[in-house]
Motif scaffolding. Structure first.
Motif, PDB file in Angstrom:
ATOM      1  N   HIS A  42       0.801  -1.225   0.000  1.00 53.51           N
ATOM      2  CA  HIS A  42       0.000   0.000   0.000  1.00 53.51           C
ATOM      3  C   HIS A  42       0.831   1.272   0.000  1.00 53.51           C
ATOM      4  CE1 HIS A  42      -3.723  -2.162   0.216  1.00 53.51           C
ATOM      5  NE2 HIS A  42      -3.174  -2.946   1.118  1.00 53.51           N
ATOM      6  N   THR A  43       2.036   1.232   0.483  1.00 49.66           N
ATOM      7  CA  THR A  43       2.937   2.384   0.474  1.00 49.66           C
ATOM      8  C   THR A  43       4.337   1.883   0.155  1.00 49.66           C
ATOM      9  OG1 THR A  43       3.277   2.172   2.844  1.00 49.66           O
ATOM     10  CG2 THR A  43       1.619   3.750   2.147  1.00 49.66           C
ATOM     11  N   PRO A  44       4.579   1.475  -1.082  1.00 46.19           N
ATOM     12  CA  PRO A  44       5.861   0.854  -1.415  1.00 46.19           C
ATOM     13  C   PRO A  44       7.051   1.785  -1.242  1.00 46.19           C
ATOM     14  CG  PRO A  44       4.596   1.326  -3.390  1.00 46.19           C
ATOM     15  CD  PRO A  44       3.688   1.597  -2.225  1.00 46.19           C
ATOM     16  N   TRP A  45       6.828   3.084  -1.208  1.00 47.98           N
ATOM     17  CA  TRP A  45       7.911   4.047  -1.101  1.00 47.98           C
ATOM     18  C   TRP A  45       8.162   4.477   0.342  1.00 47.98           C
ATOM     19  CZ3 TRP A  45       5.430   8.040   1.114  1.00 47.98           C
ATOM     20  CH2 TRP A  45       4.063   8.162   0.853  1.00 47.98           C
ATOM     21  N   TYR A  46       7.418   3.928   1.288  1.00 48.18           N
ATOM     22  CA  TYR A  46       7.483   4.434   2.655  1.00 48.18           C
ATOM     23  C   TYR A  46       8.018   3.394   3.616  1.00 48.18           C
ATOM     24  CZ  TYR A  46       6.315   7.608   6.344  1.00 48.18           C
ATOM     25  OH  TYR A  46       6.406   8.486   7.376  1.00 48.18           O
ATOM     26  N   ASP A  47       8.812   3.838   4.561  1.00 42.04           N
ATOM     27  CA  ASP A  47       9.367   2.946   5.563  1.00 42.04           C
ATOM     28  C   ASP A  47       9.372   3.670   6.908  1.00 42.04           C
ATOM     29  OD1 ASP A  47      11.375   1.566   7.240  1.00 42.04           O
ATOM     30  OD2 ASP A  47      11.636   0.353   5.432  1.00 42.04           O
ATOM     31  N   TRP A  48       8.716   3.092   7.880  1.00 46.77           N
ATOM     32  CA  TRP A  48       8.609   3.725   9.190  1.00 46.77           C
ATOM     33  C   TRP A  48       9.938   3.817   9.919  1.00 46.77           C
ATOM     34  CZ3 TRP A  48       4.843   6.741  10.625  1.00 46.77           C
ATOM     35  CH2 TRP A  48       3.634   6.642   9.943  1.00 46.77           C
ATOM     36  N   ARG A  49      10.879   2.915   9.611  1.00 49.96           N
ATOM     37  CA  ARG A  49      12.212   3.011  10.226  1.00 49.96           C
ATOM     38  C   ARG A  49      12.860   4.326   9.836  1.00 49.96           C
ATOM     39  NH1 ARG A  49      14.610  -2.350   7.866  1.00 49.96           N
ATOM     40  NH2 ARG A  49      13.348  -1.506   6.215  1.00 49.96           N
ATOM     41  N   TYR A  50      12.700   4.709   8.584  1.00 48.99           N
ATOM     42  CA  TYR A  50      13.244   5.977   8.115  1.00 48.99           C
ATOM     43  C   TYR A  50      12.566   7.138   8.850  1.00 48.99           C
ATOM     44  CZ  TYR A  50      14.989   9.674   5.169  1.00 48.99           C
ATOM     45  OH  TYR A  50      15.618  10.819   4.726  1.00 48.99           O
ATOM     46  N   SER A  51      11.254   7.066   8.967  1.00 49.68           N
ATOM     47  CA  SER A  51      10.505   8.135   9.636  1.00 49.68           C
ATOM     48  C   SER A  51      10.989   8.337  11.062  1.00 49.68           C
ATOM     49  CB  SER A  51       9.012   7.818   9.654  1.00 49.68           C
ATOM     50  OG  SER A  51       8.534   7.717   8.356  1.00 49.68           O
ATOM     51  N   ALA A  52      11.171   7.241  11.781  1.00 49.20           N
ATOM     52  CA  ALA A  52      11.635   7.331  13.163  1.00 49.20           C
ATOM     53  C   ALA A  52      13.046   7.913  13.214  1.00 49.20           C
ATOM     54  CB  ALA A  52      11.593   5.953  13.820  1.00 49.20           C
ATOM     55  N   ALA A  53      13.918   7.472  12.331  1.00 44.96           N
ATOM     56  CA  ALA A  53      15.295   7.973  12.313  1.00 44.96           C
ATOM     57  C   ALA A  53      15.319   9.463  11.948  1.00 44.96           C
ATOM     58  CB  ALA A  53      16.133   7.164  11.337  1.00 44.96           C
ATOM     59  N   ALA A  54      14.520   9.864  10.974  1.00 44.22           N
ATOM     60  CA  ALA A  54      14.457  11.274  10.584  1.00 44.22           C
ATOM     61  C   ALA A  54      13.907  12.111  11.734  1.00 44.22           C
ATOM     62  CB  ALA A  54      13.593  11.446   9.344  1.00 44.22           C
ATOM     63  N   ALA A  55      12.889  11.599  12.417  1.00 47.07           N
ATOM     64  CA  ALA A  55      12.302  12.331  13.543  1.00 47.07           C
ATOM     65  C   ALA A  55      13.348  12.584  14.623  1.00 47.07           C
ATOM     66  CB  ALA A  55      11.119  11.563  14.117  1.00 47.07           C
ATOM     67  N   ARG A  56      14.253  11.643  14.824  1.00 49.28           N
ATOM     68  CA  ARG A  56      15.324  11.831  15.813  1.00 49.28           C
ATOM     69  C   ARG A  56      16.252  12.984  15.393  1.00 49.28           C
ATOM     70  NH1 ARG A  56      14.254   6.380  15.883  1.00 49.28           N
ATOM     71  NH2 ARG A  56      13.775   5.580  17.956  1.00 49.28           N
ATOM     72  N   GLY A  57      16.515  13.103  14.108  1.00 53.57           N
ATOM     73  CA  GLY A  57      17.319  14.220  13.612  1.00 53.57           C
ATOM     74  C   GLY A  57      16.609  15.551  13.801  1.00 53.57           C
ATOM     75  N   TYR A  58      15.327  15.586  13.467  1.00 58.12           N
ATOM     76  CA  TYR A  58      14.560  16.819  13.636  1.00 58.12           C
ATOM     77  C   TYR A  58      14.419  17.188  15.116  1.00 58.12           C
ATOM     78  CZ  TYR A  58      13.320  16.939   8.710  1.00 58.12           C
ATOM     79  OH  TYR A  58      13.371  17.027   7.338  1.00 58.12           O
ATOM     80  N   LEU A  59      14.300  16.188  15.969  1.00 58.83           N
ATOM     81  CA  LEU A  59      14.222  16.443  17.406  1.00 58.83           C
ATOM     82  C   LEU A  59      15.528  17.072  17.903  1.00 58.83           C
ATOM     83  CD1 LEU A  59      12.562  16.180  20.003  1.00 58.83           C
ATOM     84  CD2 LEU A  59      13.458  13.857  20.242  1.00 58.83           C
ATOM     85  N   ALA A  60      16.654  16.562  17.439  1.00 62.34           N
ATOM     86  CA  ALA A  60      17.947  17.150  17.816  1.00 62.34           C
ATOM     87  C   ALA A  60      18.025  18.601  17.344  1.00 62.34           C
ATOM     88  CB  ALA A  60      19.091  16.320  17.233  1.00 62.34           C
ATOM     89  N   LEU A  61      17.539  18.871  16.123  1.00 61.34           N
ATOM     90  CA  LEU A  61      17.529  20.252  15.634  1.00 61.34           C
ATOM     91  C   LEU A  61      16.640  21.136  16.502  1.00 61.34           C
ATOM     92  CD1 LEU A  61      17.289  20.263  11.728  1.00 61.34           C
ATOM     93  CD2 LEU A  61      19.130  21.131  13.165  1.00 61.34           C
ATOM     94  N   ALA A  62      15.464  20.637  16.853  1.00 59.54           N
ATOM     95  CA  ALA A  62      14.539  21.410  17.687  1.00 59.54           C
ATOM     96  C   ALA A  62      15.163  21.739  19.039  1.00 59.54           C
ATOM     97  CB  ALA A  62      13.228  20.645  17.879  1.00 59.54           C
TER      98      ALA A  62
END
Length: 182
Positions: A42-62
């Protein structure tokens, strides 16, 4: 994923933490129940592992920790989200802030990801070209800088007022580098 940079810019760590918890929960759920095939279908281009890892980067920026943010963004695997160009652009900007222009230029040489139509836009492509021009200008790569600034000036020749500072920058750099803006 589109809200992550917005929350980070506003230093909304609560929303980022909530997203991170949810992404981690979904990833554990998918892995634990064998639902990975459902998500891929249903979402072949999406991976939640990436989302979680990216969120950690954005959290560090915040939180204002650019060193940790850069480390987290550099660790993001392209293979999990080939169209996640926003994170690549932020990584480039963090590298530039550290004076690591050569690494930034190398990242900018790669084309934008093969994104789904909703993620691909002239805005993204033009911001990418502008950043590429800036980095190449600082590195003394005149031809590459000229190409990027000319692209920005041409594509945004009739841009909205919000984009005019970028057009003015591109035209000023074209003039400085000895080329006529179109």
């Amino acid at each position: 994923m589109l809200a992550l940079p917005w929350w980070s810019e506003r230093r909304d760590t609560l929303s980022l933490l909530a997203f991170l918890r949810r992404a981690d929960q979904i990833e554990r759920s998918v892995a634990g129940r064998g639902n990975a095939e459902f998500w891929k279908r249903h979402t072949p281009w999406y991976d939640w592992r990436y989302s979680a890892a990216a969120a950690r980067g954005y959290l560090a920026l915040a939180r204002g920790d650019t060193s940790d943010a850069l480390a987290k963004f550099l660790a993001l695997p392209d293979s999990l989200c080939p169209f996640c160009d926003d994170e690549r652009l932020i990584t480039v900007q963090l590298l530039e802030a550290r004076g690591r222009e050569r690494e930034a230029a190398s990242m900018l040489e790669r084309e934008l990801g093969s994104s789904p139509p909703v993620a691909r836009s002239p805005l993204r492509e033009t911001l990418w070209a502008l950043e590429r021009a800036r980095v190449n200008g600082r590195l003394g790569n005149r031809e590459k800088a000229l190409a990027g600034y000319a692209f920005v000036a041409a594509i945004w020749v009739h841009a909205d007022p919000e984009l005019q500072p970028y057009v003015a920058e591109a035209k000023a750099e074209l003039k400085r580098l000895g080329a006529e803006p179109r």
